[in-house]
Design a protein around this motif. Sequence first.
Motif, mmCIF file in Angstrom:
data_model
loop_
_atom_site.group_PDB
_atom_site.id
_atom_site.type_symbol
_atom_site.label_atom_id
_atom_site.label_comp_id
_atom_site.label_asym_id
_atom_site.label_seq_id
_atom_site.Cartn_x
_atom_site.Cartn_y
_atom_site.Cartn_z
ATOM 1 N N SER A 47 8.480 -1.042 -1.847
ATOM 2 C CA SER A 47 9.010 -1.223 -0.495
ATOM 3 C C SER A 47 8.023 -0.874 0.598
ATOM 4 O O SER A 47 8.349 -1.001 1.788
ATOM 5 C CB SER A 47 10.276 -0.378 -0.322
ATOM 6 N N PHE A 48 6.806 -0.428 0.247
ATOM 7 C CA PHE A 48 5.803 -0.049 1.235
ATOM 8 C C PHE A 48 4.461 -0.662 0.844
ATOM 9 O O PHE A 48 4.199 -0.896 -0.344
ATOM 10 C CB PHE A 48 5.655 1.477 1.312
ATOM 11 N N PRO A 49 3.587 -0.936 1.789
ATOM 12 C CA PRO A 49 2.242 -1.414 1.441
ATOM 13 C C PRO A 49 1.508 -0.383 0.591
ATOM 14 O O PRO A 49 1.615 0.823 0.847
ATOM 15 C CB PRO A 49 1.566 -1.598 2.808
ATOM 16 N N PRO A 50 0.774 -0.803 -0.422
ATOM 17 C CA PRO A 50 0.150 0.160 -1.348
ATOM 18 C C PRO A 50 -0.805 1.128 -0.660
ATOM 19 O O PRO A 50 -0.766 2.333 -0.933
ATOM 20 C CB PRO A 50 -0.583 -0.741 -2.354
ATOM 21 N N TYR A 51 -1.639 0.615 0.213
ATOM 22 C CA TYR A 51 -2.613 1.501 0.866
ATOM 23 C C TYR A 51 -1.922 2.529 1.757
ATOM 24 O O TYR A 51 -2.264 3.728 1.733
ATOM 25 C CB TYR A 51 -3.602 0.667 1.676
ATOM 26 N N ASP A 52 -0.944 2.110 2.549
ATOM 27 C CA ASP A 52 -0.229 3.035 3.428
ATOM 28 C C ASP A 52 0.530 4.080 2.622
ATOM 29 O O ASP A 52 0.556 5.267 2.980
ATOM 30 C CB ASP A 52 0.741 2.260 4.326
ATOM 31 N N ALA A 53 1.162 3.653 1.527
ATOM 32 C CA ALA A 53 1.893 4.605 0.686
ATOM 33 C C ALA A 53 0.948 5.627 0.060
ATOM 34 O O ALA A 53 1.270 6.825 -0.007
ATOM 35 C CB ALA A 53 2.658 3.858 -0.403
ATOM 36 N N ARG A 58 -1.190 11.145 -0.098
ATOM 37 C CA ARG A 58 -2.293 12.106 -0.060
ATOM 38 C C ARG A 58 -2.116 13.107 1.079
ATOM 39 O O ARG A 58 -2.411 14.300 0.918
ATOM 40 C CB ARG A 58 -3.614 11.353 0.108
ATOM 41 N N ALA A 59 -1.628 12.659 2.226
ATOM 42 C CA ALA A 59 -1.395 13.570 3.348
ATOM 43 C C ALA A 59 -0.336 14.610 3.000
ATOM 44 O O ALA A 59 -0.464 15.789 3.348
ATOM 45 C CB ALA A 59 -0.991 12.776 4.582
ATOM 46 N N ALA A 60 0.736 14.175 2.311
ATOM 47 C CA ALA A 60 1.780 15.132 1.915
ATOM 48 C C ALA A 60 1.260 16.122 0.876
ATOM 49 O O ALA A 60 1.579 17.317 0.931
ATOM 50 C CB ALA A 60 2.991 14.375 1.375
ATOM 51 N N ALA A 61 0.451 15.653 -0.076
ATOM 52 C CA ALA A 61 -0.086 16.551 -1.105
ATOM 53 C C ALA A 61 -1.109 17.523 -0.528
ATOM 54 O O ALA A 61 -1.226 18.660 -0.986
ATOM 55 C CB ALA A 61 -0.726 15.732 -2.228
ATOM 56 N N SER A 62 -1.860 17.103 0.488
ATOM 57 C CA SER A 62 -2.860 17.990 1.096
ATOM 58 C C SER A 62 -2.218 19.160 1.815
ATOM 59 O O SER A 62 -2.893 20.155 2.093
ATOM 60 C CB SER A 62 -3.733 17.196 2.064
ATOM 61 N N SER A 63 -0.926 19.072 2.134
ATOM 62 C CA SER A 63 -0.248 20.199 2.775
ATOM 63 C C SER A 63 -0.059 21.365 1.815
ATOM 64 O O SER A 63 0.083 22.510 2.253
ATOM 65 C CB SER A 63 1.110 19.753 3.317
ATOM 66 N N PHE A 64 -0.045 21.112 0.504
ATOM 67 C CA PHE A 64 0.085 22.174 -0.483
ATOM 68 C C PHE A 64 -1.251 22.819 -0.814
ATOM 69 O O PHE A 64 -1.269 23.877 -1.442
ATOM 70 C CB PHE A 64 0.708 21.627 -1.768
ATOM 71 N N GLU A 186 -6.127 -1.644 -3.569
ATOM 72 C CA GLU A 186 -5.630 -0.863 -2.433
ATOM 73 C C GLU A 186 -5.558 0.622 -2.772
ATOM 74 O O GLU A 186 -5.885 1.472 -1.932
ATOM 75 C CB GLU A 186 -4.249 -1.380 -2.018
ATOM 76 N N LEU A 187 -5.150 0.946 -3.978
ATOM 77 C CA LEU A 187 -5.097 2.352 -4.371
ATOM 78 C C LEU A 187 -6.493 2.946 -4.508
ATOM 79 O O LEU A 187 -6.724 4.108 -4.145
ATOM 80 C CB LEU A 187 -4.333 2.501 -5.691
ATOM 81 N N TYR A 266 10.968 15.466 -3.418
ATOM 82 C CA TYR A 266 11.044 14.619 -2.225
ATOM 83 C C TYR A 266 11.265 13.177 -2.661
ATOM 84 O O TYR A 266 10.987 12.796 -3.803
ATOM 85 C CB TYR A 266 9.765 14.710 -1.380
ATOM 86 N N SER A 267 11.731 12.371 -1.726
ATOM 87 C CA SER A 267 11.894 10.939 -1.956
ATOM 88 C C SER A 267 10.746 10.187 -1.297
ATOM 89 O O SER A 267 10.004 10.732 -0.466
ATOM 90 C CB SER A 267 13.239 10.453 -1.397
ATOM 91 N N TRP A 268 10.611 8.891 -1.649
ATOM 92 C CA TRP A 268 9.560 8.075 -1.052
ATOM 93 C C TRP A 268 9.737 7.971 0.456
ATOM 94 O O TRP A 268 8.785 7.979 1.225
ATOM 95 C CB TRP A 268 9.571 6.681 -1.673
ATOM 96 N N LYS A 269 10.973 7.864 0.885
ATOM 97 C CA LYS A 269 11.237 7.731 2.309
ATOM 98 C C LYS A 269 10.811 8.977 3.066
ATOM 99 O O LYS A 269 10.248 8.889 4.174
ATOM 100 C CB LYS A 269 12.734 7.462 2.525
ATOM 101 N N GLU A 270 11.060 10.143 2.501
ATOM 102 C CA GLU A 270 10.646 11.391 3.154
ATOM 103 C C GLU A 270 9.132 11.510 3.225
ATOM 104 O O GLU A 270 8.591 12.043 4.203
ATOM 105 C CB GLU A 270 11.230 12.577 2.409
ATOM 106 N N VAL A 271 8.438 11.012 2.213
ATOM 107 C CA VAL A 271 6.975 11.070 2.222
ATOM 108 C C VAL A 271 6.397 10.129 3.275
ATOM 109 O O VAL A 271 5.500 10.482 4.041
ATOM 110 C CB VAL A 271 6.423 10.741 0.824
ATOM 111 N N VAL A 272 6.914 8.898 3.321
ATOM 112 C CA VAL A 272 6.385 7.908 4.265
ATOM 113 C C VAL A 272 6.746 8.276 5.705
ATOM 114 O O VAL A 272 5.936 8.100 6.627
ATOM 115 C CB VAL A 272 6.918 6.502 3.907
ATOM 116 N N MET A 273 7.929 8.806 5.926
ATOM 117 C CA MET A 273 8.352 9.201 7.266
ATOM 118 C C MET A 273 7.678 10.472 7.757
ATOM 119 O O MET A 273 7.736 10.802 8.939
ATOM 120 C CB MET A 273 9.875 9.397 7.295
ATOM 121 N N GLY A 274 7.010 11.205 6.869
ATOM 122 C CA GLY A 274 6.347 12.443 7.256
ATOM 123 C C GLY A 274 7.239 13.665 7.211
ATOM 124 O O GLY A 274 6.812 14.758 7.592
ATOM 125 N N LYS A 275 8.476 13.525 6.727
ATOM 126 C CA LYS A 275 9.397 14.651 6.662
ATOM 127 C C LYS A 275 8.954 15.668 5.623
ATOM 128 O O LYS A 275 9.126 16.885 5.811
ATOM 129 C CB LYS A 275 10.805 14.147 6.349
#
Length: 357
Positions: A47-53, A58-64, A186-187, A266-275
């Motif tokens: 449901s999301f472009p591969p590169y953007d996803a 990676r941005a969500a994982a870098s927070s840990f 893209e990945l 987390y869900s995919w939507k939470e990751v893409v939305m930045g939540k």
Amino acid sequence: MMFPRLLQTIWRPKSLNTALNSIKCFSSINPKRVGVFWDLDNKPPASFPPYDAAVKLRAAASSFGFVKLMVAYANRHAFSYVPLEVREERKERKLLNQLENKGLVRSPEPYFCGVCDRRFYTNEKLINHFKQIHETENQKRMRQIESSKGHQRVRLVAKYSMKIEKYKRAARNVLTPKEGYGLADELKRAGFWVKMVSDKPEAADRALKEHIVDVMDKRQVECVVLVSDDSGFAEILWEAKERCLRTVVIGDLNEGALKRVADVGYSWKEVVMGKAKKEVEKVVGKWKDRDVLKKLEWTYDPALEKEKSSCGVWDYEFDDDEIENGTEVESVEIGDCGDWWEIDNDDDSVGSSRPCR
């Protein structure tokens, strides 16, 4: 007198504040190492472009912590699959190209070539120009690099690297991938190490599990981020928790087996939305508090407490005056008196503890 003063100024020790500051800086620049493991067979970015996803992941994982490893496993069918949204978009583009060629529709802005900056009024002409000129030029460069060896190959790669990168950027917007929708490319562009496995059942799952276990054995990461909804990875998550690793699961199943085992889900939507990235601070704070409580935790050892409470040898400590007078005090050895809380209730020995055996 000037020379000793000069040495004193040169060899002046660091103050306590500077030492503490250096320790704080070292602790701040030494975060936990994070490994991202993606099961593309089970959880593709449909449901999301591969590169953007991949960038959002990676941005969500870098927070840990510091992202040290990002891998993705899948078989050939996952890379050749085209989502429904992409197929519909291609049909609309093909219909629009036919209308432009007939002159029924005109684009408000001309189409620009990303390599030579030439402009075209129809998308079909841009595609033909790109294939006839720039694609053939890139194929010649690649054949020239593949036929060379040694220092000559290194020089050609350095010479054509900018042109090849410019061609790839322009080709993403002009050419349609021959197979799939460019998932692997893209990945890779987002920094993932993509591995294609055989078409046997659960081949990707086995390969991904072996990779995770190998990383844990080598102690390369302290936090495991798993992108999957497959309950077969529950054993791997349990093993990671037994090794005191942090576990994070990203999937669409809210009550899945993996999210019940993992520390955070987390869900995919939470990751893409930045939540997910916003909630990481609370999660990391809870992890730090848990580590502090574990260090302060007291555990009861029955054997050790039994040894402390049992009667042993009592040594009388005497002063130096007694040694000078020649008086000697022998150590008194008392047998096993049992536990101190056990008291005899006999009539003739009321109020006294049980005699020594």
